[in-house]
Design an enzyme around this catalytic site. Structure first.
Site, mmCIF file in Angstrom:
data_model
loop_
_atom_site.group_PDB
_atom_site.id
_atom_site.type_symbol
_atom_site.label_atom_id
_atom_site.label_comp_id
_atom_site.label_asym_id
_atom_site.label_seq_id
_atom_site.Cartn_x
_atom_site.Cartn_y
_atom_site.Cartn_z
ATOM 1 N N SER A 15 16.098 -0.036 2.860
ATOM 2 C CA SER A 15 17.126 0.944 2.504
ATOM 3 C C SER A 15 17.715 0.670 1.120
ATOM 4 O O SER A 15 17.011 0.687 0.132
ATOM 5 C CB SER A 15 18.218 0.983 3.581
ATOM 6 O OG SER A 15 17.671 1.334 4.821
ATOM 7 N N ASP A 46 14.668 4.875 0.679
ATOM 8 C CA ASP A 46 13.936 5.485 1.801
ATOM 9 C C ASP A 46 14.403 6.896 2.130
ATOM 10 O O ASP A 46 13.986 7.488 3.117
ATOM 11 C CB ASP A 46 13.977 4.593 3.042
ATOM 12 C CG ASP A 46 15.366 4.493 3.666
ATOM 13 O OD1 ASP A 46 16.351 4.462 2.908
ATOM 14 O OD2 ASP A 46 15.455 4.430 4.905
#
Length: 459
Positions: free
Chosen positions: A105, A251
């Site tokens: 992330s 992401d």
């Protein structure tokens, strides 16, 4: 260097030694445990969808995951370079039993992680996560014999399928967006967003100026899409006289906008704007987490809807959304969850809904932002030291402020009349997060500083 094993997955820095970093052995063990958990939930041949962001370590981690699944007798559908929400929608589309996304992330490039999905393409729950962690510790796996090995099939076209599904939503006004002649700057932080967001905008006939959209994993700035990291995007919006700017994390499940003046719309207000659009079509329940802005509660009440807050974490938001039948929800970090497509944070859906709001209101991004209650948030953290009693610290704070409105669903949230503070141990980093919100930036900053001092006095 760090390795964090939690019920939400495994996350760490690449290299070094096992148990202290994310090494190939850790990846194999964790993938094996996940596959074994799936086998206990299902009968017959299993299929798992995998995909990754553009991190430098991505190909290595992805290959280890795929081949470990093969060794466990699991068939793999490999999406290659993809996004978290793309993998999420692919799982049910492929009738797979699960999914693994290789991404850390917002963490820097030395990090990577495995995000685990269930058969619905949603993050596994706490019970499943605990079971998988126990299996990792036991290291008691049953691998497949030669004739029962899995296979790997590549499908590199799922971003296009994701875009098609997004533009098929009845709430997305594709024709009006195509006729609006928008010009947008996109910061893809040199990851998957540099592919997915421009392709979405191209499908909507939006003129796109890409910056940092080469998916090589060399993040040009801290990959968390916060104000202090988006100077290039703000300047590019001004230089190109664009209608607005878009930033995503590596992401592509977090979404942030910049207005036509090069000013941050505010990550907290991404969900507010998307909820505004959906509430204008249908009044209903809205959910965000405890660390999200009060503006969403204010907006929901204005429409006559109902607002509830969950513990932090996508799986918690989704659980609460299902409980109350929410029409939209998400997290204040720029994560929009729209159940009409799937129960997961999705920047592509967020962009499409935001563009639909713009063409419906016929307003600039700055005008839209000015229409919402104005709150200011301060997000701070304290690094945990070995042996620190976090629970004891939070209990002491709770007792000190027992006369205020206290919520202990996730850490401690204290609601004051015109501000709030939320203190909680992070699920992904060795830190205590300190989030505050008030009606001025100065007040939010002062409140955060006050609680940082109070916590440190309890060490």
């Amino acid at each position: 260097m760090t390795l964090i094993k939690s019920i939400s997955g495994i996350r760490g820095t690449i290299g070094g030694k096992t148990e202290t970093n994310l090494t190939p052995l850790d990846i194999v063990l964790f993938t094996s445990a996940y596959a074994q958990w799936l086998k206990k939930q299902n009968k017959g041949k299993l299929t798992v969808v995998t995909g990754r962001d553009a991190r430098i370590s991505g190909p290595m981690v992805h290959a280890l995951v795929n081949q470990t699944l093969v060794g466990m007798g699991v068939d793999v559908i490999d999406l290659g370079l993809s996004t978290t929400p793309t993998v999420a929608i692919a799982v049910p589309m492929e009738a797979a039993q699960g999914g693994i996304v290789l991404t850390a992330s917002h963490n820097p490039k030395e990090w990577n992680a495995l995000k685990l999905l269930n058969a619905d393409g949603e993050f596994i729950n706490a019970e499943a996560g605990a079971t998988i962690l126990e299996s990792v510790q036991a290291e008691d796996f049953q691998y497949a014999e030669i004739d029962a090995l899995g296979t790997v099939k590549s499908d590199p076209n799922y971003i296009e399928k994701h875009i098609e599904a997004t533009l098929s939503l009845k709430t997305v006004d594709v024709s009006k967006i195509k006729n609006a002649n928008f010009k947008v700057v996109v910061d893809g932080v040199n990851s998957s967003g540099g592919i997915a967001i421009p392709k979405l905008l191209e499908a909507l006939q939006v003129e796109t100026i890409p910056i940092h959209c080469t998916p090589n994993g060399e993040f040009p700035h801290n990959p968390e899409p916060l104000k202090e990291h988006l100077g290039d995007l703000c300047q590019a919006v001004i230089d190109h006289q664009a209608d607005f700017g878009i930033a995503v994390d590596p992401d592509v499940d977090r979404l942030v906008f910049v207005d036509e003046n090069g000013e941050l719309f505010g990550e907290e207000y991404t969900l507010v704007a998307c909820a505004d659009y959906i509430l204008s079509k249908e009044v209903g329940a809205i959910v965000s987490n405890l660390s999200s802005t009060r503006a969403l509660d204010d907006l929901t009440k204005r429409y006559g809807g109902t607002y509830t807050a969950s513990a932090v974490g996508e799986v918690n938001v989704v659980t609460e959304m299902k409980r109350v039948g929410a029409i939209i929800g998400g997290e204040g970090n720029g994560g929009v969850i729209y159940p009409e497509l799937h129960y997961g944070r999705d920047a592509l859906v967020g962009v499409a809904l935001f563009l639909s709001l713009m063409v419906e209101r016929q307003q600039t991004v700055a005008q839209i932002r000015a229409s919402y209650p104005s709150y200011f948030m301060s997000k701070n953290k304290i690094t945990l030291e070995e042996g620190m009693n976090v629970e004891g610290i939070l209990e002491s704070i709770t007792q000190k402020y027992e006369s205020e409105k206290i919520t202990t669903l996730d850490g401690v949230k204290i609601d004051f009349k015109e501000s709030w503070v939320h203190l909680r141990k992070s699920n992904t980093e060795a830190i205590i997060r300190i989030y505050t919100e008030a009606k001025s930036e100065e007040a939010a900053t002062a409140l955060a500083a006050r609680f940082v001092t109070e916590i440190k006095q309890l060490f």
